[in-house]
Design an enzyme around this catalytic site. Structure first.
Site, mmCIF file in Angstrom:
data_model
loop_
_atom_site.group_PDB
_atom_site.id
_atom_site.type_symbol
_atom_site.label_atom_id
_atom_site.label_comp_id
_atom_site.label_asym_id
_atom_site.label_seq_id
_atom_site.Cartn_x
_atom_site.Cartn_y
_atom_site.Cartn_z
ATOM 1 N N GLU A 1 -24.925 19.023 61.140
ATOM 2 C CA GLU A 1 -25.029 17.738 60.415
ATOM 3 C C GLU A 1 -25.699 16.714 61.302
ATOM 4 O O GLU A 1 -25.334 16.576 62.479
ATOM 5 C CB GLU A 1 -23.635 17.217 60.081
ATOM 6 C CG GLU A 1 -23.026 17.848 58.883
ATOM 7 C CD GLU A 1 -21.680 17.202 58.577
ATOM 8 O OE1 GLU A 1 -21.421 16.078 59.036
ATOM 9 O OE2 GLU A 1 -20.884 17.853 57.906
ATOM 10 N N HIS B 1 -13.466 17.039 65.019
ATOM 11 C CA HIS B 1 -12.310 16.294 65.531
ATOM 12 C C HIS B 1 -11.536 17.029 66.616
ATOM 13 O O HIS B 1 -10.647 16.451 67.239
ATOM 14 C CB HIS B 1 -11.453 15.794 64.370
ATOM 15 C CG HIS B 1 -12.254 14.832 63.539
ATOM 16 N ND1 HIS B 1 -12.802 13.694 64.084
ATOM 17 C CD2 HIS B 1 -12.693 14.886 62.259
ATOM 18 C CE1 HIS B 1 -13.516 13.057 63.153
ATOM 19 N NE2 HIS B 1 -13.465 13.767 62.044
ATOM 20 N N ASN C 1 -15.300 22.306 59.768
ATOM 21 C CA ASN C 1 -15.914 21.272 60.599
ATOM 22 C C ASN C 1 -15.008 21.012 61.810
ATOM 23 O O ASN C 1 -13.825 20.697 61.649
ATOM 24 C CB ASN C 1 -16.086 20.003 59.739
ATOM 25 C CG ASN C 1 -16.698 18.861 60.516
ATOM 26 O OD1 ASN C 1 -16.317 18.598 61.652
ATOM 27 N ND2 ASN C 1 -17.621 18.155 59.904
ATOM 28 N N ARG D 1 -23.431 13.026 66.217
ATOM 29 C CA ARG D 1 -23.723 11.637 65.849
ATOM 30 C C ARG D 1 -24.574 10.980 66.917
ATOM 31 O O ARG D 1 -24.522 11.359 68.090
ATOM 32 C CB ARG D 1 -22.417 10.847 65.672
ATOM 33 C CG ARG D 1 -21.611 11.300 64.462
ATOM 34 C CD ARG D 1 -20.432 10.371 64.231
ATOM 35 N NE ARG D 1 -20.830 9.148 63.584
ATOM 36 C CZ ARG D 1 -20.630 8.858 62.299
ATOM 37 N NH1 ARG D 1 -20.019 9.719 61.516
ATOM 38 N NH2 ARG D 1 -21.027 7.711 61.808
ATOM 39 N N HIS E 1 -21.171 17.785 63.483
ATOM 40 C CA HIS E 1 -22.009 16.596 63.276
ATOM 41 C C HIS E 1 -22.293 15.969 64.637
ATOM 42 O O HIS E 1 -21.384 15.449 65.281
ATOM 43 C CB HIS E 1 -21.260 15.618 62.369
ATOM 44 C CG HIS E 1 -22.014 14.376 62.019
ATOM 45 N ND1 HIS E 1 -21.493 13.398 61.209
ATOM 46 C CD2 HIS E 1 -23.249 13.936 62.360
ATOM 47 C CE1 HIS E 1 -22.370 12.425 61.051
ATOM 48 N NE2 HIS E 1 -23.440 12.718 61.762
ATOM 49 N N HIS F 1 -15.774 16.557 52.113
ATOM 50 C CA HIS F 1 -15.322 15.279 52.660
ATOM 51 C C HIS F 1 -13.950 14.907 52.109
ATOM 52 O O HIS F 1 -13.788 14.729 50.903
ATOM 53 C CB HIS F 1 -16.299 14.113 52.419
ATOM 54 C CG HIS F 1 -16.162 13.061 53.493
ATOM 55 N ND1 HIS F 1 -15.155 12.144 53.487
ATOM 56 C CD2 HIS F 1 -16.853 12.849 54.636
ATOM 57 C CE1 HIS F 1 -15.255 11.391 54.576
ATOM 58 N NE2 HIS F 1 -16.269 11.803 55.305
ATOM 59 N N GLY F 2 -12.996 14.850 53.016
ATOM 60 C CA GLY F 2 -11.661 14.395 52.674
ATOM 61 C C GLY F 2 -10.797 15.422 51.963
ATOM 62 O O GLY F 2 -9.683 15.096 51.548
ATOM 63 N N GLY G 1 -12.974 19.479 57.442
ATOM 64 C CA GLY G 1 -12.729 19.285 58.858
ATOM 65 C C GLY G 1 -11.454 18.545 59.175
ATOM 66 O O GLY G 1 -10.456 19.127 59.602
ATOM 67 N N ARG H 1 -19.908 10.354 69.539
ATOM 68 C CA ARG H 1 -18.478 10.010 69.652
ATOM 69 C C ARG H 1 -17.588 11.245 69.637
ATOM 70 O O ARG H 1 -16.470 11.199 70.092
ATOM 71 C CB ARG H 1 -18.065 9.048 68.546
ATOM 72 C CG ARG H 1 -18.064 9.655 67.173
ATOM 73 C CD ARG H 1 -17.538 8.688 66.139
ATOM 74 N NE ARG H 1 -18.459 7.616 65.871
ATOM 75 C CZ ARG H 1 -18.440 6.885 64.753
ATOM 76 N NH1 ARG H 1 -17.523 7.124 63.837
ATOM 77 N NH2 ARG H 1 -19.325 5.945 64.534
ATOM 78 N N THR I 1 -18.418 9.460 57.618
ATOM 79 C CA THR I 1 -19.579 9.353 56.733
ATOM 80 C C THR I 1 -19.095 8.847 55.377
ATOM 81 O O THR I 1 -18.548 9.592 54.571
ATOM 82 C CB THR I 1 -20.254 10.733 56.601
ATOM 83 O OG1 THR I 1 -20.384 11.275 57.914
ATOM 84 C CG2 THR I 1 -21.624 10.609 55.978
ATOM 85 N N GLU J 1 -25.105 18.723 49.215
ATOM 86 C CA GLU J 1 -23.658 18.728 49.398
ATOM 87 C C GLU J 1 -23.121 17.485 48.711
ATOM 88 O O GLU J 1 -23.515 16.360 49.036
ATOM 89 C CB GLU J 1 -23.301 18.734 50.886
ATOM 90 C CG GLU J 1 -21.780 18.751 51.073
ATOM 91 C CD GLU J 1 -21.330 19.162 52.467
ATOM 92 O OE1 GLU J 1 -22.047 19.912 53.144
ATOM 93 O OE2 GLU J 1 -20.237 18.714 52.857
HETATM 94 N N1 PXP Z 1 -19.392 17.417 54.782
HETATM 95 C C1 PXP Z 1 -20.105 16.433 55.378
HETATM 96 C C2 PXP Z 1 -21.554 16.331 55.053
HETATM 97 C C3 PXP Z 1 -19.505 15.566 56.303
HETATM 98 O O1 PXP Z 1 -20.228 14.589 56.880
HETATM 99 C C4 PXP Z 1 -18.148 15.754 56.628
HETATM 100 C C5 PXP Z 1 -17.500 14.880 57.653
HETATM 101 O O2 PXP Z 1 -18.146 14.994 58.866
HETATM 102 C C6 PXP Z 1 -17.455 16.789 56.002
HETATM 103 C C7 PXP Z 1 -18.100 17.581 55.058
HETATM 104 C C8 PXP Z 1 -16.025 17.085 56.310
HETATM 105 O O3 PXP Z 1 -15.236 16.004 55.948
HETATM 106 P P1 PXP Z 1 -13.713 15.982 56.397
HETATM 107 O O4 PXP Z 1 -13.713 15.958 57.896
HETATM 108 O O5 PXP Z 1 -13.193 14.735 55.782
HETATM 109 O O6 PXP Z 1 -13.082 17.224 55.859
#
Ligand code: PXP
Length: 253
Positions: free
Chosen positions: A75, A15, A12, A50, A48, A199-200, A221, A54, A106, A156
């Protein structure tokens, strides 16, 4: 049941755009990061768009569609505007995520069960256009059943609570969250859904998730873009790739 193969790593790049937008110019370029990620072993790129733009911009999505050799996982929130953008570009995959303006990221999974009819109508044209539709949800049986009923091909699983518990040293909670991810990945796979997770995730938390046999793709990401500051983007991704592949090999062995 989904056919097991190599676990795909989606990178991802949101950032990279966050850093670019801090100065309002065009550096660093998320498209350059995406191409580098491909070379470093990413199987897909996630971005993503948004509602408040942003980080990723409309032009970034257009550019990604042009330059990528690997699939784009787009996304988006379930809004008419985003649906039109997705239908214009027809990315390989569309991942529907909840979005709240005041959130930093998210924060939770989508509430599918309460919005079933609306979401079923929302995703039908995306499926008809050939996009694989993924729904970002918590490891919750009710939400998974609803995602299946509305015709999503992929879910997911949100790994945020598992990662937060690890980061905060709440190891019992972490292990409970992981057990729920394991259970629900199996449950979703039995329903015929393809299972992704993200995520995370970071180097410390990725292996147990990568070892879940039903998980076919991870999307990562923030940590990788942060780690790129210290290691460089290419080595940061290669290290993640190696951890993911190791976890998978251990699980097969
Ligand atoms: N998967 C989804 C659906 C997300 O919304 C995000 C964050 O945009 C990620 C994965 C990646 O999360 P992270 O940036 O915390 O690794």
């Amino acid at each position: 049941m989904a056919e097991r193969g190599k676990l795909r790593l989606g990178v991802n790049i949101d950032h990279v755009a966050t850093v670019r937008n801090a100065r309002g110019g065009d550096y660093p370029d998320p498209l350059r990061a995406a191409k580098l990620a491909e070379q470093a072993g990413a199987d897909g790129i996630t971005a993503h768009l948004r509602e408040d733009r942003r980080h990723i911009s409309d032009a970034d999505i257009e550019g990604l569609m042009d330059v990528l050799s690997v699939p784009l996982n787009f996304e988006m929130a379930a809004t008419d505007e985003m649906q039109q953008i997705a239908l214009r570009h027809k990315p390989h995959a569309v991942c529907i995520v909840p979005e709240r303006r005041e959130e930093r990221t998210t924060e939770g999974g989508l509430e599918v069960a309460r919005e079933e009819n609306k979401l079923a109508h929302f995703i039908a044209p995306l499926r008809d256009a050939g996009c694989r539709v993924s729904i970002f949800i918590a490891a919750d049986r009710r939400q998974i059943e609803a995602a299946h009923r509305i015709g999503a091909q992929v879910i997911e699983l949100h790994t945020g609570s598992y990662c937060d518990a690890h980061a905060e040293g709440r190891f019992d909670d972490r292990d409970r969250e992981l057990a729920a991810l394991v259970d629900m990945a199996g449950f979703a796979d039995d329903l015929g859904l393809e299972v992704h997770a993200g995520h995370g995730l970071n180097y410390e938390t990725v292996k147990p998730v990568a070892a879940i046999p039903q998980v076919m793709e991870l999307n990562i990401g923030h940590f990788l873009i942060g780690e790129a500051i210290f290691l460089g983007l290419d080595p940061a991704i290669r290290k993640m790739r190696a951890l993911v592949d190791d976890a998978r090999a251990d699980q097969v062995a």
